[in-house]
Write an enzyme that holds these catalytic residues in place. Structure first.
Site, PDB file in Angstrom:
ATOM      1  N   HIS A  22      25.003 -28.848 114.836  1.00  0.00           N
ATOM      2  CA  HIS A  22      25.972 -29.930 114.650  1.00  0.00           C
ATOM      3  C   HIS A  22      27.354 -29.371 114.346  1.00  0.00           C
ATOM      4  O   HIS A  22      28.368 -29.931 114.765  1.00  0.00           O
ATOM      5  CB  HIS A  22      25.508 -30.867 113.522  1.00  0.00           C
ATOM      6  CG  HIS A  22      24.320 -31.700 113.908  1.00  0.00           C
ATOM      7  ND1 HIS A  22      24.237 -33.050 113.698  1.00  0.00           N
ATOM      8  CD2 HIS A  22      23.168 -31.368 114.525  1.00  0.00           C
ATOM      9  CE1 HIS A  22      23.082 -33.505 114.157  1.00  0.00           C
ATOM     10  NE2 HIS A  22      22.407 -32.493 114.656  1.00  0.00           N
ATOM     11  N   ASP A 108      29.658 -37.191 111.708  1.00  0.00           N
ATOM     12  CA  ASP A 108      28.401 -36.932 112.405  1.00  0.00           C
ATOM     13  C   ASP A 108      27.588 -38.229 112.418  1.00  0.00           C
ATOM     14  O   ASP A 108      27.417 -38.881 111.380  1.00  0.00           O
ATOM     15  CB  ASP A 108      27.658 -35.834 111.617  1.00  0.00           C
ATOM     16  CG  ASP A 108      26.527 -35.208 112.396  1.00  0.00           C
ATOM     17  OD1 ASP A 108      25.781 -35.956 113.045  1.00  0.00           O
ATOM     18  OD2 ASP A 108      26.379 -33.975 112.335  1.00  0.00           O
ATOM     19  N   SER A 274      18.235 -22.475 116.063  1.00  0.00           N
ATOM     20  CA  SER A 274      18.381 -22.137 114.645  1.00  0.00           C
ATOM     21  C   SER A 274      17.330 -22.764 113.750  1.00  0.00           C
ATOM     22  O   SER A 274      17.275 -22.456 112.562  1.00  0.00           O
ATOM     23  CB  SER A 274      19.775 -22.583 114.172  1.00  0.00           C
ATOM     24  OG  SER A 274      19.903 -23.986 114.336  1.00  0.00           O
ATOM     25  N   ASN A 348      22.758 -28.135 122.406  1.00  0.00           N
ATOM     26  CA  ASN A 348      23.856 -27.178 122.592  1.00  0.00           C
ATOM     27  C   ASN A 348      23.458 -26.075 123.561  1.00  0.00           C
ATOM     28  O   ASN A 348      24.215 -25.736 124.471  1.00  0.00           O
ATOM     29  CB  ASN A 348      24.264 -26.561 121.249  1.00  0.00           C
ATOM     30  CG  ASN A 348      24.877 -27.588 120.340  1.00  0.00           C
ATOM     31  OD1 ASN A 348      25.981 -28.063 120.583  1.00  0.00           O
ATOM     32  ND2 ASN A 348      24.147 -27.985 119.311  1.00  0.00           N
ATOM     33  N   ASP A 368      14.790 -33.891 120.084  1.00  0.00           N
ATOM     34  CA  ASP A 368      15.205 -34.393 121.408  1.00  0.00           C
ATOM     35  C   ASP A 368      14.901 -33.409 122.542  1.00  0.00           C
ATOM     36  O   ASP A 368      15.202 -33.677 123.704  1.00  0.00           O
ATOM     37  CB  ASP A 368      16.708 -34.712 121.406  1.00  0.00           C
ATOM     38  CG  ASP A 368      17.573 -33.509 121.051  1.00  0.00           C
ATOM     39  OD1 ASP A 368      17.033 -32.515 120.521  1.00  0.00           O
ATOM     40  OD2 ASP A 368      18.793 -33.560 121.287  1.00  0.00           O
TER      41      ASP A 368
HETATM   42  N1  UDP Z   1      22.976 -19.744 118.785  1.00  0.00           N
HETATM   43  C1  UDP Z   1      23.641 -18.543 118.643  1.00  0.00           C
HETATM   44  N2  UDP Z   1      22.903 -17.407 118.557  1.00  0.00           N
HETATM   45  C2  UDP Z   1      21.554 -17.391 118.607  1.00  0.00           C
HETATM   46  C3  UDP Z   1      20.882 -18.622 118.775  1.00  0.00           C
HETATM   47  C4  UDP Z   1      21.627 -19.770 118.857  1.00  0.00           C
HETATM   48  O1  UDP Z   1      24.862 -18.492 118.603  1.00  0.00           O
HETATM   49  O2  UDP Z   1      20.980 -16.303 118.503  1.00  0.00           O
HETATM   50  C5  UDP Z   1      23.779 -20.982 118.868  1.00  0.00           C
HETATM   51  C6  UDP Z   1      23.723 -21.579 120.260  1.00  0.00           C
HETATM   52  O3  UDP Z   1      24.748 -21.037 121.076  1.00  0.00           O
HETATM   53  C7  UDP Z   1      23.888 -23.064 119.982  1.00  0.00           C
HETATM   54  C8  UDP Z   1      23.349 -23.243 118.572  1.00  0.00           C
HETATM   55  O4  UDP Z   1      23.244 -21.950 117.999  1.00  0.00           O
HETATM   56  O5  UDP Z   1      25.255 -23.425 120.019  1.00  0.00           O
HETATM   57  C9  UDP Z   1      21.964 -23.867 118.554  1.00  0.00           C
HETATM   58  O6  UDP Z   1      22.068 -25.220 118.834  1.00  0.00           O
HETATM   59  P1  UDP Z   1      20.962 -25.984 119.675  1.00  0.00           P
HETATM   60  O7  UDP Z   1      21.388 -27.408 119.742  1.00  0.00           O
HETATM   61  O8  UDP Z   1      20.738 -25.319 120.968  1.00  0.00           O
HETATM   62  O9  UDP Z   1      19.630 -25.798 118.862  1.00  0.00           O
HETATM   63  P2  UDP Z   1      19.215 -26.040 117.321  1.00  0.00           P
HETATM   64  O10 UDP Z   1      19.498 -24.773 116.627  1.00  0.00           O
HETATM   65  O11 UDP Z   1      20.031 -27.187 116.799  1.00  0.00           O
HETATM   66  O12 UDP Z   1      17.757 -26.329 117.427  1.00  0.00           O
END
Ligand code: UDP
Length: 450
Positions: A22, A108, A274, A348, A368
């Site tokens: 986010h 948000d 993450s 993302n 999602d």
């Molecule tokens: N990301 C990163 N490095 C990593 C893994 C993830 O910079 O090793 C970033 C990725 O580019 C994205 C965000 O972390 O912008 C993860 O967001 P996403 O919506 O894909 O997944 P979430 O972490 O919310 O499940």
């Protein structure tokens, strides 16, 4: 509201939920607004604020205490506690006497009480959605009680969306009993949305035309994505080549150096974002599937997940693979050595791969992600979605086959072609006269002239 006589034209407060998925898009949007002459203040927790490295003077950060008695992210990272509205009110009032009081809160969407604060203080409010319009449509219909599907249903019809299977729905909808408190959280995004002056979505019109139209029928929607750093798309904001926030430490240099040594389009990049935690047997199947594919791979296994790696896996695959705890994902996806992204389909990550033209193997886990995976495979045609085997585990052979098909198979050729097409559409949305940039300019103009 009277036009404020301020040097900046308008002052907006950006208020994201403090998790990586986010923070990234909302911070990026904040930068975009600042580059267009708005004064921007970012309100975020002290620990998130400490992890930022934004160009000096671009915007101010208002750190919020993350002590237990004020606002906190619990272990599951999904709960705002106690005095959120009080904190936000005090923060806004602090700026009231200044030369540039806050006139709009961009909050948000999972913090819907922020619009009540905005309205009580006579400010504008814009809800910011970090998920697709398609996902919004599903949650909304579920909240309205209009998504009453029998468990043996083969297709589910929702206005503006393609026919869906149950396995395409967000996990909180297909299994409402799995995380009831998170389900309540995501449904609450729509509880007072009619009060918002704008509904901003990190998507682009072309990507989900019907779905955007459906949302526009209910709320003042503006698509403003993809919110990647400018240097990856329109290149207007010079030196904006990074999100500027990492809640984990990126292991940048080793990844770059390692990728530089690999041939073009030869590497499988693997990341589950993450938050997602893989079951130990899933981790093992994935590991052996990667090894069996015989491809080069760069795999992000967060520190908390490392113990699930098979014994000696790193040593056994040292020739082909690099395992890191976190990486600068955009740099990796943009590297010419990367030929395929095995992803959990967080929004993302999906949008980043779409914007950079990287074919995907979709391995959705929860929230999602199943819906995003459905669109990746069937609507945008930019990847394959793995088939889940017994006990909900994707087997190594399936993993291997999907990777090989995307990298060198017949379907892979089509997928690469589509990936190139969507990359162009993403760029177009932010180029001069593009759909998202027009929406952003319109939003800024209205704020300045109000
Ligand atoms: N990301 C990163 N490095 C990593 C893994 C993830 O910079 O090793 C970033 C990725 O580019 C994205 C965000 O972390 O912008 C993860 O967001 P996403 O919506 O894909 O997944 P979430 O972490 O919310 O499940």
């Amino acid at each position: 509201m009277e036009k404020k006589d301020v040097a900046y034209g308008a002052h907006v407060l950006v208020f994201p939920f403090p998790i990586q998925g986010h923070l990234n898009p909302m911070l990026q949007f904040a930068k975009r607004l600042a580059s267009k002459g708005l004064k921007v203040t970012l309100a975020t927790t002290i620990s998130a604020a400490k992890s930022t490295h934004i160009g000096r003077g671009l915007f101010e950060i208002e750190p919020i205490s993350d002590n237990q008695d004020t606002v906190t992210t619990k272990k599951d990272g999904l709960v705002f506690l106690t005095d959120g509205p009080g904190i936000l009110t005090r923060l806004i009032k602090k700026h009231e006497g200044s030369g540039d009081p806050i006139s709009c809160i961009i909050y948000d969407s999972i913090l819907p009480w922020a619009i009540d604060v905005a309205k009580q203080l006579g400010l504008y409010g814009a809800s910011f959605f970090t998920q697709t319009c398609a996902v919004n449509a599903i949650y909304y219909h579920f909240k309205q009680g209009k998504l009453d599907f029998p468990l043996d249903a083969t297709t589910i019809s929702i206005p503006g969306l393609p026919p869906l299977r149950i396995s395409d729905l967000p996990s909180f909808v297909s299994s409402p009993e799995s995380y009831p408190s998170v389900l309540e959280f995501v449904l609450n995004q729509f509880c007072n949305l009619e009060k918002a002056d704008w509904v901003l979505v990190n998507s682009l019109d072309k990507l989900e035309d019907q779905e955007v139209r459906w949302m526009e029928g209910l709320w003042p929607v503006k698509t403003i994505g993809p919110t990647l750093p400018s240097m990856y798309l329109d290149k207007v904001m010079v030196s904006d080549n990074d999100y500027g926030i990492n809640l984990s430490n990126p292991n940048g240099e080793p990844c770059q150096k390692w990728l530089d040594t690999r041939p073009t389009a030869s590497v499988v990049y693997v990341s589950f974002g993450s938050v997602a935690n893989l079951k130990a047997d899933q981790m093992e199947e994935l590991a052996w599937g990667l090894k069996e594919s015989n491809k080069n791979f760069l795999w992000v296994v967060r520190a908390s997940e490392q113990s699930k790696l098979p014994k000696n896996f790193v040593e056994e695959t040292i020739e082909k693979g690099l395992v890191v705890t976190w990486c600068p994902q955009l740099e990796v996806l943009a590297h010419s050595a990367v030929g395929c992204f095995v992803t959990h389909c967080g929004w993302n990550s999906t949008l980043e791969a779409l914007s950079l033209g990287v074919p995907m193997v979709a391995v959705p886990q929860w929230t999602d992600q199943p819906t995003n995976a459905k669109y990746v495979e069937d609507i945008w045609g930019v990847g394959l979605r793995v088939k889940v085997g017994e006990n909900g585990v994707v087997r190594r052979e399936e993993m291997e086959n999907c990777i090989i098909e995307v990298m060198e198979g017949v379907r892979g050729k089509e997928i690469k072609k589509n990936a190139g097409k969507w990359m162009e559409f993403a760029k177009e949305a932010l180029a001069e006269d593009g759909s998202s940039i027009k929406n952003i300019d319109d939003f800024v103009a209205k704020l300045i002239n109000k």
